[in-house]
Write an enzyme that holds these catalytic residues in place. Structure first.
Site, PDB file in Angstrom:
ATOM      1  N   LEU A  89      11.788  27.428  18.792  1.00 31.79           N
ATOM      2  CA  LEU A  89      11.854  26.485  17.664  1.00 31.79           C
ATOM      3  C   LEU A  89      11.993  27.192  16.316  1.00 31.79           C
ATOM      4  O   LEU A  89      11.411  28.247  16.087  1.00 31.79           O
ATOM      5  CB  LEU A  89      10.594  25.613  17.651  1.00 31.79           C
ATOM      6  N   GLN A 111      26.516  15.365  20.289  1.00 37.31           N
ATOM      7  CA  GLN A 111      25.407  15.074  21.206  1.00 37.31           C
ATOM      8  C   GLN A 111      24.696  13.797  20.784  1.00 37.31           C
ATOM      9  O   GLN A 111      24.427  12.906  21.613  1.00 37.31           O
ATOM     10  CB  GLN A 111      24.428  16.248  21.216  1.00 37.31           C
ATOM     11  N   SER A 151      18.839  27.909  17.170  1.00 37.94           N
ATOM     12  CA  SER A 151      18.166  28.908  18.008  1.00 37.94           C
ATOM     13  C   SER A 151      19.103  30.063  18.303  1.00 37.94           C
ATOM     14  O   SER A 151      18.669  31.190  18.536  1.00 37.94           O
ATOM     15  CB  SER A 151      17.710  28.268  19.315  1.00 37.94           C
ATOM     16  N   HIS A 166      13.636  22.317  13.866  1.00 35.91           N
ATOM     17  CA  HIS A 166      12.887  21.567  14.887  1.00 35.91           C
ATOM     18  C   HIS A 166      11.560  21.054  14.313  1.00 35.91           C
ATOM     19  O   HIS A 166      11.138  19.935  14.614  1.00 35.91           O
ATOM     20  CB  HIS A 166      12.539  22.473  16.076  1.00 35.91           C
ATOM     21  N   MET A 219      14.758  22.482  23.412  1.00 38.94           N
ATOM     22  CA  MET A 219      14.820  23.536  24.425  1.00 38.94           C
ATOM     23  C   MET A 219      13.957  24.721  23.999  1.00 38.94           C
ATOM     24  O   MET A 219      14.099  25.827  24.527  1.00 38.94           O
ATOM     25  CB  MET A 219      16.275  23.980  24.654  1.00 38.94           C
ATOM     26  N   LYS A 252      22.906  18.333  13.549  1.00 34.78           N
ATOM     27  CA  LYS A 252      23.735  19.521  13.769  1.00 34.78           C
ATOM     28  C   LYS A 252      24.523  19.357  15.068  1.00 34.78           C
ATOM     29  O   LYS A 252      25.684  19.710  15.145  1.00 34.78           O
ATOM     30  CB  LYS A 252      22.909  20.798  13.820  1.00 34.78           C
TER      31      LYS A 252
END
Ligand code: PAF
Length: 273
Positions: A29, A148, A181, A33, A26, A144
């Site tokens: 970064l 998900q 983020s 990422h 998303m 993390k």
């Protein structure tokens, strides 16, 4: 590195690719990422990263509007590790018409799903769309977001998608805080307090390693400690690493997952043990 915004441009850039390695993000970064993009490059080429703040996975009152949009800086970071293509669609390009949804299994309504209704449906929907757009052979996700990754692996298996899912270890600051983020939302005082989450996970993990099996006691102790230091706890939960359900007796591979708010910032973390 090529920056594309439409599916047509993406398809043209990817024509003939069979070993695409994909990192969905998303944006905004951080080093975690960048590590995912590096891992992707070790698996296949071209490396595609997507940058899309997905409205479907944010609930009412969450941070969709304030989520930082930092496309130029993100592209620089991705280019520095050899990413080949950045796909940054807009909301109208991603959702041009009312969207079809799949019904998710019960696990998607637990843990983060219990506190963020519809979140995993939004995640699965956008990731399925991105997978169909990019048609990767490999896809890399950070551990993390443990639940998900678990839910998405299930989706890939259950819908028979020919994609190898790669889970990458969590990148951490020196004091243990998982890179996110959302760490940028923390005040200086909150940032100093934030590493407590991972410290408590480590304490619980060492007690499990020492033979403790009263998981409710461990969960309650960690949650009470967070609450005592000003956190608002969504959950601390010891689960089976393979099913993400409550551990069956005799289970030996665990993961401790936690989500809690510091001020207006919701942080999540987990530790396999
Ligand atoms: O983990 C994230 O950043 C997002 O949930 C994802 C996988 C990019 C889907 O929007």
């Amino acid at each position: 590195m090529r920056l594309v915004h439409s599916v047509a441009e993406l398809r043209e850039a990817l024509a003939g690719s069979r070993d695409t390695a994909f990192v969905p993000t998303m944006g905004n970064l951080h080093a975690g990422h960048v590590a995912l993009a590096e891992i992707a490059a070790r698996h296949g080429r071209p490396v595609v990263a997507s940058i899309f703040v997905n409205p479907l996975q944010f609930g009412a009152g969450e941070d969709f509007e304030r989520y930082p949009r930092t496309l130029a800086a993100d592209c620089d970071k991705l280019a520095s590790v050899g990413t080949d293509i950045v796909f940054a669609p807009d909301v109208a390009g991603m959702y041009p018409e009312p969207q079809t949804y799949a019904v998710l299994p019960p696990l998607a309504g637990e843990l983060c799903g219990a506190h963020r209704p519809g979140h995993f449906q939004g995640v699965c929907t956008v990731v399925l769309k991105l997978f169909n757009m990019v048609q990767p052979r490999y896809a890399v996700f950070g551990k993390k977001d443990y639940q998900q990754l678990h839910v998405l692996k299930g989706m890939v298996r259950q819908f028979n998608l020919p994609i190898e899912m790669i889970g990458a270890e969590t990148s951490r600051a020196e004091d243990g805080l998982a890179l996110s983020s959302r760490n940028g939302y923390l005040s200086a005082d909150e940032r100093a307090e934030a590493p407590r989450l991972y410290r408590l996970l480590r304490q619980a993990a060492s007690r499990i390693a020492a033979g403790e099996r009263d998981f409710a006691a461990l969960e309650n102790a960690a949650a009470a400690e967070l609450t005592a230091h000003g956190w608002r706890v969504d959950y601390v939960a010891v689960r089976s690493r393979t099913t993400l359900l409550a551990p069956a007796s005799g289970e030996s591979a665990f993961v401790i997952l936690a989500a809690a708010h510091l001020g207006t910032t919701r942080l999540i973390d987990n530790l396999e043990c």
